[in-house]
Design a protein around this motif. Sequence first.
Motif, PDB file in Angstrom:
ATOM      1  N   PHE A  34       4.210  -2.256  -2.563  1.00  0.00           N
ATOM      2  CA  PHE A  34       2.866  -1.800  -2.209  1.00  0.00           C
ATOM      3  C   PHE A  34       2.451  -2.398  -0.871  1.00  0.00           C
ATOM      4  CE2 PHE A  34       2.196  -0.466  -6.568  1.00  0.00           C
ATOM      5  CZ  PHE A  34       2.903  -1.389  -7.317  1.00  0.00           C
ATOM      6  N   TYR A  36      -1.213  -3.593   0.660  1.00  0.00           N
ATOM      7  CA  TYR A  36      -2.628  -3.821   0.415  1.00  0.00           C
ATOM      8  C   TYR A  36      -3.299  -4.138   1.744  1.00  0.00           C
ATOM      9  CZ  TYR A  36      -2.463  -4.104  -4.697  1.00  0.00           C
ATOM     10  OH  TYR A  36      -2.337  -3.807  -6.028  1.00  0.00           O
ATOM     11  N   GLN A  38      -6.676  -6.235   3.314  1.00  0.00           N
ATOM     12  CA  GLN A  38      -7.716  -7.206   2.995  1.00  0.00           C
ATOM     13  C   GLN A  38      -8.604  -7.411   4.217  1.00  0.00           C
ATOM     14  OE1 GLN A  38      -6.457 -11.155   1.730  1.00  0.00           O
ATOM     15  NE2 GLN A  38      -8.337 -11.435   0.548  1.00  0.00           N
ATOM     16  N   GLU A  43     -11.826  -8.975  -1.108  1.00  0.00           N
ATOM     17  CA  GLU A  43     -10.639  -8.948  -1.927  1.00  0.00           C
ATOM     18  C   GLU A  43      -9.617  -7.953  -1.387  1.00  0.00           C
ATOM     19  OE1 GLU A  43     -13.512  -7.594  -2.655  1.00  0.00           O
ATOM     20  OE2 GLU A  43     -13.290  -5.834  -3.968  1.00  0.00           O
ATOM     21  N   PRO A  44      -8.331  -8.137  -1.710  1.00  0.00           N
ATOM     22  CA  PRO A  44      -7.327  -7.135  -1.316  1.00  0.00           C
ATOM     23  C   PRO A  44      -7.575  -5.822  -2.038  1.00  0.00           C
ATOM     24  CG  PRO A  44      -6.297  -9.210  -1.980  1.00  0.00           C
ATOM     25  CD  PRO A  44      -7.733  -9.291  -2.391  1.00  0.00           C
ATOM     26  N   LEU A  46      -5.717  -1.846  -2.613  1.00  0.00           N
ATOM     27  CA  LEU A  46      -4.497  -1.078  -2.449  1.00  0.00           C
ATOM     28  C   LEU A  46      -4.641  -0.067  -1.322  1.00  0.00           C
ATOM     29  CD1 LEU A  46      -1.651  -0.390  -3.582  1.00  0.00           C
ATOM     30  CD2 LEU A  46      -2.799   1.379  -4.945  1.00  0.00           C
ATOM     31  N   ASN A  91       6.886  -6.128  -6.626  1.00  0.00           N
ATOM     32  CA  ASN A  91       6.832  -6.394  -8.060  1.00  0.00           C
ATOM     33  C   ASN A  91       8.233  -6.277  -8.654  1.00  0.00           C
ATOM     34  OD1 ASN A  91       6.397  -4.761 -10.994  1.00  0.00           O
ATOM     35  ND2 ASN A  91       5.341  -6.694 -10.707  1.00  0.00           N
ATOM     36  N   ASN A  92       8.617  -7.302  -9.411  1.00  0.00           N
ATOM     37  CA  ASN A  92       9.911  -7.297 -10.067  1.00  0.00           C
ATOM     38  C   ASN A  92       9.727  -6.869 -11.513  1.00  0.00           C
ATOM     39  OD1 ASN A  92      10.863  -8.442  -7.657  1.00  0.00           O
ATOM     40  ND2 ASN A  92      10.339 -10.476  -8.364  1.00  0.00           N
ATOM     41  N   TYR A  93      10.539  -5.997 -11.967  1.00  0.00           N
ATOM     42  CA  TYR A  93      10.411  -5.389 -13.283  1.00  0.00           C
ATOM     43  C   TYR A  93      10.208  -6.453 -14.346  1.00  0.00           C
ATOM     44  CZ  TYR A  93      11.239  -2.048 -17.029  1.00  0.00           C
ATOM     45  OH  TYR A  93      11.110  -1.242 -18.123  1.00  0.00           O
ATOM     46  N   GLY A  94       9.083  -6.328 -15.058  1.00  0.00           N
ATOM     47  CA  GLY A  94       8.785  -7.275 -16.118  1.00  0.00           C
ATOM     48  C   GLY A  94       8.251  -8.598 -15.627  1.00  0.00           C
ATOM     49  N   GLN A  95       8.149  -8.778 -14.344  1.00  0.00           N
ATOM     50  CA  GLN A  95       7.665 -10.029 -13.789  1.00  0.00           C
ATOM     51  C   GLN A  95       6.341  -9.794 -13.064  1.00  0.00           C
ATOM     52  OE1 GLN A  95       9.343 -12.868 -14.425  1.00  0.00           O
ATOM     53  NE2 GLN A  95      10.761 -11.633 -15.595  1.00  0.00           N
ATOM     54  N   ASN A  96       5.934 -10.788 -12.342  1.00  0.00           N
ATOM     55  CA  ASN A  96       4.636 -10.673 -11.687  1.00  0.00           C
ATOM     56  C   ASN A  96       4.776 -10.114 -10.274  1.00  0.00           C
ATOM     57  OD1 ASN A  96       5.489 -12.822 -10.032  1.00  0.00           O
ATOM     58  ND2 ASN A  96       4.803 -14.274 -11.569  1.00  0.00           N
ATOM     59  N   PHE A  97       3.661 -10.033  -9.590  1.00  0.00           N
ATOM     60  CA  PHE A  97       3.610  -9.529  -8.226  1.00  0.00           C
ATOM     61  C   PHE A  97       3.792 -10.695  -7.261  1.00  0.00           C
ATOM     62  CE2 PHE A  97       1.870  -5.261  -8.941  1.00  0.00           C
ATOM     63  CZ  PHE A  97       1.516  -5.360 -10.271  1.00  0.00           C
ATOM     64  N   PHE A  99       3.184 -11.679  -3.284  1.00  0.00           N
ATOM     65  CA  PHE A  99       2.483 -11.265  -2.068  1.00  0.00           C
ATOM     66  C   PHE A  99       3.116 -11.918  -0.849  1.00  0.00           C
ATOM     67  CE2 PHE A  99      -1.476  -9.122  -3.317  1.00  0.00           C
ATOM     68  CZ  PHE A  99      -1.364  -9.228  -4.678  1.00  0.00           C
ATOM     69  N   PRO A 101       2.602 -13.179   3.143  1.00  0.00           N
ATOM     70  CA  PRO A 101       1.508 -13.949   3.746  1.00  0.00           C
ATOM     71  C   PRO A 101       0.504 -13.088   4.503  1.00  0.00           C
ATOM     72  CG  PRO A 101       3.522 -14.231   5.000  1.00  0.00           C
ATOM     73  CD  PRO A 101       3.892 -13.449   3.788  1.00  0.00           C
TER      74      PRO A 101
END
Lengths: 109, 115
Positions: A34, A36, A38, A43-44, A46, A91-97, A99, A101
């Motif tokens: 993605f 984003y 800011q 806030e960021p 999309l 984003n990694n499948y099943g994991q978190n996002f 970001f 810098p």
Amino acid sequence: RKEVEQDPGPFNVPEGATVAFNCTYSNSASQSFFWYRQDCRKEPKLLMSVYSSGNEDGRFTAQLNRASQYISLLIRDSKLSDSATYLCVVNNYGQNFVFGPGTRLSVLP
Amino acid sequence: DVKVTQSSRYLVKRTGEKVFLECVQDMDHENMFWYRQDPGLGLRLIYFSYDVKMKEKGDIPEGYSVSREKKERFSLILESASTNQTSMYLCASSSGTSGQNYEQYFGPGTRLTVT
């Protein structure tokens, strides 16, 4: 090496210019990508998702190169209102996002 | 429109106080996240949750805990606030089942100052 890296900027460009941002990621298993935006002290939000075939939304074009683990964002005909920090997000499948810098853009009159 | 709200925009607390930051989302999202954002360091994940009563540590969980008793609400707790926890705290939510996540939606942020 950081998992997501971006050109730090700042990029100072005149109105009407075309500007490109690059982003590289280190996890070859990454699934979703993605961009984003800011604004200062906000806030960021999309801007656009990035698809394998590349995608365009008005003046914005995003490209993904899985082989090189590289994502780009192209902004054509820059407007003053495009001034912001642009965040590359993976984003990694099943994991978190994760970001990046961020890259700061200033569009000058 | 997805709405993510945070309980305070600005907060000033003293060192050693227990601090609660509340986040509520109205889109029935499974996933919720807490980040902090500091100049030069970008967004760093503190904790996240994929379901009610479930939590996972992010990259910087030390000094923080979380609570998710209801699907729409995710609370961040600073057990004993310290000056190095002065930061902008951002809550986010996303939909996603079976491990696949979609884009995140952020709240407006809470700027916390610990004196």
